[in-house]
Design an enzyme around this catalytic site. Structure first.
Site, PDB file in Angstrom:
ATOM      1  N   ASP A 244     -10.241  65.861 -27.621  1.00 31.51           N
ATOM      2  CA  ASP A 244      -9.341  66.590 -26.727  1.00 31.51           C
ATOM      3  C   ASP A 244      -8.043  65.797 -26.580  1.00 31.51           C
ATOM      4  O   ASP A 244      -8.055  64.659 -26.103  1.00 31.51           O
ATOM      5  CB  ASP A 244     -10.036  66.747 -25.369  1.00 31.51           C
ATOM      6  CG  ASP A 244      -9.278  67.596 -24.368  1.00 31.51           C
ATOM      7  OD1 ASP A 244      -8.033  67.622 -24.430  1.00 31.51           O
ATOM      8  OD2 ASP A 244      -9.937  68.203 -23.506  1.00 31.51           O
TER       9      ASP A 244
ATOM     10  N   HIS B 218      -9.867  70.863 -26.705  1.00 35.47           N
ATOM     11  CA  HIS B 218      -9.700  71.399 -25.357  1.00 35.47           C
ATOM     12  C   HIS B 218      -9.784  72.933 -25.322  1.00 35.47           C
ATOM     13  O   HIS B 218      -9.617  73.547 -24.285  1.00 35.47           O
ATOM     14  CB  HIS B 218      -8.321  70.947 -24.826  1.00 35.47           C
ATOM     15  CG  HIS B 218      -8.152  71.034 -23.335  1.00 35.47           C
ATOM     16  ND1 HIS B 218      -8.761  70.158 -22.460  1.00 35.47           N
ATOM     17  CD2 HIS B 218      -7.425  71.880 -22.547  1.00 35.47           C
ATOM     18  CE1 HIS B 218      -8.414  70.461 -21.213  1.00 35.47           C
ATOM     19  NE2 HIS B 218      -7.613  71.501 -21.234  1.00 35.47           N
TER      20      HIS B 218
ATOM     21  N   SER C 113     -10.518  72.683 -17.374  1.00 36.81           N
ATOM     22  CA  SER C 113      -9.245  71.975 -17.264  1.00 36.81           C
ATOM     23  C   SER C 113      -8.734  72.021 -15.817  1.00 36.81           C
ATOM     24  O   SER C 113      -9.398  71.524 -14.912  1.00 36.81           O
ATOM     25  CB  SER C 113      -8.244  72.569 -18.263  1.00 36.81           C
ATOM     26  OG  SER C 113      -7.122  71.734 -18.430  1.00 36.81           O
TER      27      SER C 113
END
Length: 282
Positions: free
Chosen positions: A226, A260, A149
């Site tokens: 995600d 995620h 991320s």
């Protein structure tokens, strides 16, 4: 520079340790985790740096990703720093989860009041490697980087801004084009100011367009389910297009049904360790 050991746990024949030190770049105490595989007892090993995402500390990766067995098998020292300075008493640093504490974005801030402490880019690329090289059995010539991320963004920019420094790079659900996404706009305007031309220096999609460098084989895993992908925070298509245009090799895997979270990371972490070991142990 003095290191204070916080913890040490045996894991897959190696040792998972956490240390604290006084950072010169960040002007505060910082923690980082380091995994020493069994091979580190008898010789120098390659170093693989992990950069975590928003709100994370050095603990998330070492407790949730399940990377230890693969790192042990491939003989890699894995280093996981914190994601921002801590306890700097800057007004507003704890007001939101996506800016300030836990959200350093791996940039060197140029704006008050952040520029004194928020220098995560220099910390990750210069101070921390020097510290690791001086205190642990690693080979300074064999170093790679990966992340998740915000940390995936960090890994990509560190590799693209320093051709030849890292043998390989990979990322899970990276923020690929921060100048165009809400997270990036918020962070960059705060840390780097309102001149958006300066933001491009920390944007992987822009950096790859001018990448001059040595061969860089990029691996990216992205969960198809995600929420941040559908929210337009990650923008991997922009990065892939830029890589294709510049003929920079990238393997992009859209993983059906994955989100995620660290469940996603744990599923594919062995592939990433193997990807880096191929270059680090060559």
């Amino acid at each position: 520079m003095a290191l204070k050991q916080i913890s040490s746990n045996k894991c897959f024949g190696g040792l998972q340790k956490v240390f604290e030190h006084d950072s010169v770049e960040l002007k505060c105490k910082m923690k980082f985790a380091v995994y020493l595989p069994p091979k580190a007892e008898t010789g120098k090993c390659p170093a693989l740096y992990w950069l975590s995402g928003l709100t994370c500390t050095e603990q998330n990766f070492i407790s949730k990703s399940g990377y230890h067995q693969a790192a042990s098998e491939h003989g890699l020292v894995i280093i996981a720093p914190d994601t921002s300075p801590r306890g700097c008493n800057i007004k507003g640093e704890d007001e939101s989860w996506d800016f300030g504490t836990g959200a350093g974005f791996y940039v060197d801030a140029t704006e008050d009041p952040w520029k004194t402490n928020y220098r995560m880019y220099s910390y990750v690329t210069e101070e921390l490697p020097q510290l690791i090289n001086a205190n642990f059995p690693v080979d300074p010539q064999r170093m790679s980087i990966f992340g998740h991320s915000m940390g995936g963004h960090g890994a990509l920019i560190c590799a693209l801004k320093n051709p030849g420094k890292y043998k390989s790079v990979s990322a899970f659900a990276p923020i690929c084009n921060p100048v165009l996404c809400p997270w990036g706009k918020k962070a960059f305007s705060g840390y780097l100011g309102t001149d958006q031309s300066k933001w491009k220096a920390y944007d992987a999609t822009h950096l790859v367009k001018s990448y001059p460098g040595s061969q860089l084989d990029i691996l990216i895993d992205q969960g198809k389910d995600d929420q941040f992908l559908s929210d337009g925070q990650l923008l991997p298509d922009n990065f892939i297009a830029a890589c294709t245009e510049k003929k920079v090799p990238v393997v992009f895997r859209l993983q059906e049904g994955y989100d995620h979270s660290y469940y996603f990371i744990a599923t594919f972490i062995t592939d990433h360790i193997r990807h880096h070991a191929k270059y680090l142990n060559a």
